[in-house]
Design a protein around this motif. Structure first.
Motif, mmCIF file in Angstrom:
data_model
loop_
_atom_site.group_PDB
_atom_site.id
_atom_site.type_symbol
_atom_site.label_atom_id
_atom_site.label_comp_id
_atom_site.label_asym_id
_atom_site.label_seq_id
_atom_site.Cartn_x
_atom_site.Cartn_y
_atom_site.Cartn_z
ATOM 1 N N GLU A 1 1.392 6.660 7.671
ATOM 2 C CA GLU A 1 1.248 8.056 8.092
ATOM 3 C C GLU A 1 2.198 8.970 7.316
ATOM 4 N N GLU A 2 3.252 8.393 6.753
ATOM 5 C CA GLU A 2 4.211 9.184 5.982
ATOM 6 C C GLU A 2 3.646 9.636 4.639
ATOM 7 N N VAL A 3 2.620 8.945 4.145
ATOM 8 C CA VAL A 3 2.037 9.293 2.844
ATOM 9 C C VAL A 3 0.554 9.649 2.958
ATOM 10 N N ALA A 4 0.064 9.833 4.187
ATOM 11 C CA ALA A 4 -1.361 10.102 4.401
ATOM 12 C C ALA A 4 -1.571 11.455 5.064
ATOM 13 N N TYR B 1 -0.768 8.902 13.903
ATOM 14 C CA TYR B 1 -1.170 9.768 12.790
ATOM 15 C C TYR B 1 -1.311 11.224 13.221
ATOM 16 N N GLU B 2 -1.789 11.444 14.422
ATOM 17 C CA GLU B 2 -1.861 12.825 14.919
ATOM 18 C C GLU B 2 -0.469 13.433 15.041
ATOM 19 N N LYS B 3 0.474 12.646 15.507
ATOM 20 C CA LYS B 3 1.854 13.121 15.641
ATOM 21 C C LYS B 3 2.436 13.484 14.279
ATOM 22 N N ALA B 4 2.018 12.745 13.240
ATOM 23 C CA ALA B 4 2.511 13.010 11.884
ATOM 24 C C ALA B 4 1.770 14.163 11.210
ATOM 25 N N GLY B 5 0.750 14.706 11.892
ATOM 26 C CA GLY B 5 0.018 15.843 11.351
ATOM 27 C C GLY B 5 -1.227 15.505 10.560
ATOM 28 N N ALA B 6 -1.636 14.245 10.583
ATOM 29 C CA ALA B 6 -2.834 13.850 9.848
ATOM 30 C C ALA B 6 -4.101 14.194 10.623
ATOM 31 N N LYS B 7 -5.167 14.445 9.899
ATOM 32 C CA LYS B 7 -6.473 14.667 10.517
ATOM 33 C C LYS B 7 -7.097 13.303 10.807
ATOM 34 N N VAL B 8 -7.579 13.105 12.024
ATOM 35 C CA VAL B 8 -8.141 11.813 12.422
ATOM 36 C C VAL B 8 -9.653 11.918 12.591
ATOM 37 N N SER B 9 -10.370 11.010 11.932
ATOM 38 C CA SER B 9 -11.827 10.919 12.058
ATOM 39 C C SER B 9 -12.188 9.556 12.627
ATOM 40 N N ALA B 10 -13.397 9.458 13.168
ATOM 41 C CA ALA B 10 -13.831 8.194 13.784
ATOM 42 C C ALA B 10 -15.115 7.690 13.136
ATOM 43 N N LEU B 11 -15.273 6.381 13.165
ATOM 44 C CA LEU B 11 -16.518 5.759 12.725
ATOM 45 C C LEU B 11 -17.440 5.600 13.922
ATOM 46 N N ASP B 12 -18.747 5.571 13.651
ATOM 47 C CA ASP B 12 -19.709 5.253 14.704
ATOM 48 C C ASP B 12 -20.693 4.221 14.162
ATOM 49 N N ALA B 13 -21.580 3.770 15.017
ATOM 50 C CA ALA B 13 -22.495 2.686 14.644
ATOM 51 C C ALA B 13 -23.360 3.044 13.440
ATOM 52 N N ALA B 14 -23.798 4.294 13.356
ATOM 53 C CA ALA B 14 -24.662 4.713 12.251
ATOM 54 C C ALA B 14 -23.918 4.638 10.921
ATOM 55 N N ILE B 15 -22.665 5.089 10.911
ATOM 56 C CA ILE B 15 -21.881 5.041 9.668
ATOM 57 C C ILE B 15 -21.538 3.605 9.298
ATOM 58 N N ILE C 1 0.835 -1.206 0.000
ATOM 59 C CA ILE C 1 0.000 0.000 0.000
ATOM 60 C C ILE C 1 0.868 1.253 0.000
ATOM 61 N N TYR C 2 1.932 1.254 0.777
ATOM 62 C CA TYR C 2 2.777 2.442 0.888
ATOM 63 C C TYR C 2 3.245 2.899 -0.503
ATOM 64 N N ALA C 3 3.824 1.966 -1.255
ATOM 65 C CA ALA C 3 4.343 2.316 -2.579
ATOM 66 C C ALA C 3 3.227 2.812 -3.496
ATOM 67 N N ALA C 4 2.059 2.172 -3.407
ATOM 68 C CA ALA C 4 0.934 2.562 -4.254
ATOM 69 C C ALA C 4 0.440 3.970 -3.912
ATOM 70 N N MET C 5 0.401 4.300 -2.628
ATOM 71 C CA MET C 5 -0.014 5.640 -2.216
ATOM 72 C C MET C 5 1.073 6.669 -2.532
ATOM 73 N N GLN C 6 2.309 6.274 -2.380
ATOM 74 C CA GLN C 6 3.424 7.185 -2.631
ATOM 75 C C GLN C 6 3.469 7.621 -4.095
ATOM 76 N N THR C 7 3.173 6.685 -5.002
ATOM 77 C CA THR C 7 3.221 6.993 -6.433
ATOM 78 C C THR C 7 1.927 7.599 -6.956
ATOM 79 N N GLY C 8 0.867 7.570 -6.129
ATOM 80 C CA GLY C 8 -0.412 8.087 -6.579
ATOM 81 C C GLY C 8 -1.285 7.057 -7.263
ATOM 82 N N ALA C 9 -0.794 5.810 -7.340
ATOM 83 C CA ALA C 9 -1.617 4.749 -7.929
ATOM 84 C C ALA C 9 -2.816 4.447 -7.046
#
Length: 340
Positions: A226-229, A291-305, A201-209
């Motif tokens: 977290e390095e590519v997200a 991920y927070e340490k790397a500066g990413a925005k973190v969202s959560a799932l709940d039962a409805a979603i 996954i890392y390589a695929a996200m890094q290249t934009g694939a």
């Protein structure tokens, strides 16, 4: 003529050393355990690698050294997708292996990542003692595979751009889902899909694939996504993505072992399931911190979603899987009977 496969198979299954007893010489068997995850030590690193190392140490201890095991991380022994087939043929002893990776060879194994079917650890771990667990174990045994340790993992989403929380968020993005059934759900939501093992996954996200990858919390950490997200959707509180990722063993190899060693393998495997659960749940919490340490925005799932994802899955992936074979239909019914 000996082919490379024959040499490898002989090397993997051969007794390694002779242990001398009083007036006797007994062959000590060394098992080889392969997995795709980063290597570490028995105390540090990816809990799946640690589980394999703990298994190796404990079988050696309980057998008095007559049965030992070596761990090969990073798919260093056998490539990721080839491990299941190698176990079936007796060319690999054990692997901690994501079950739906075997879906191309044995479609019924995709029950191990059926979106929305398992939504809690309690529910997934009850499979082992419920009719669905017996049916799945019997199917795999018939195909040459034994389940040694049942390990379930919740998952989340790492994204290069916006967060994927609800199904509509996936529209127009290229997403790695992790199984054929998850891909069907994503396509219904309007995403394009990419089929690669989690260690790619890392390589695929890094290249934009790939714009986003759905995988276990542990893999979200271990593969440093977290390095590519820029966004993470955590499955710590609720998730539609639960993967059955057990320690498996070649039945052909198991059947050749003496009864006392078979009993040790099964007992150690069962004893390690509590460690597997704790490792997965600890990483469900840890992934947010990483991920927070790397500066990413973190969202959560709940039962409805989660319910929204399950509704799509029930109308697409579940129907498709259940129509594959009578065995698939039975596994889906039995799994649906296990309450969350």
């Amino acid at each position: 003529m000996l082919t490379r496969r024959h040499v490898l198979a002989s090397a993997l299954a051969a007794p390694a050393v002779l242990r001398m007893g009083v007036g006797t010489a007994q062959a000590a068997t060394t098992l080889k355990i392969s997995h795709q995850f980063p290597g570490g030590t028995i105390d540090k690193g990816d809990f799946r690698d640690r589980l394999c190392r703990m298994f190796a140490a404990e079988v050696a201890k309980r057998s008095g050294g007559d049965l030992t095991a070596e761990v090969y991380p990073n798919s260093s022994l056998i490539k990721t997708n080839a491990q299941f087939s190698a176990m079936r043929k007796g060319a690999l002893d054990l692997s901690l292996y994501p079950m739906p990776y075997a879906g191309g060879e044995l479609p019924e194994t995709n029950i191990g990542l059926m979106p929305g079917l398992v939504t809690t650890y309690d529910q997934g771990l009850r499979w082992k003692k419920e009719p669905v667990g017996k049916a799945l174990s019997d199917l795999l045994a018939d195909k040459g595979i034994l389940l040694i340790s049942w390990v379930w993992q919740a998952g989340g989403v790492a994204s290069r751009s916006k967060a994927i929380v609800a199904p509509e968020d996936a529209k127009g993005l290229k997403v790695r889902g992790g199984s054929r059934e998850m891909d069907m759900v994503l396509q219904t939501a309007g995403a394009a899909v990419l089929s690669v093992p989690s260690n790619e996954i890392y390589a695929a996200m890094q290249t934009g694939a790939c714009d986003a990858g759905i995988t276990s919390s542990t893999s979200l950490i271990s593969f440093r996504l977290e390095e590519v997200a820029k966004s993470l959707t955590s499955g710590a509180s609720a998730s539609y993505w639960f993967m059955l990722e057990p320690l498996m063993m070649s039945k052909a190899i198991f059947d050749k072992l003496p009864k006392n060693q078979q009993d040790i393998i099964l007992a150690v495997g069962a004893d390690l399931e509590a460690f597997g659960r704790k490792g997965a749940q600890d990483d469900d919490i840890e992934v947010t911190k990483v991920y927070e340490k790397a500066g990413a925005k973190v969202s959560a799932l709940d039962a409805a979603i989660v319910g929204k994802w399950r509704d799509i899955a029930r109308d697409t992936a579940w129907k498709d899987y259940g129509a594959k074979t009578a065995t698939s239909a039975n596994l889906l019914k039995l799994a649906s009977d296990v309450a969350a």
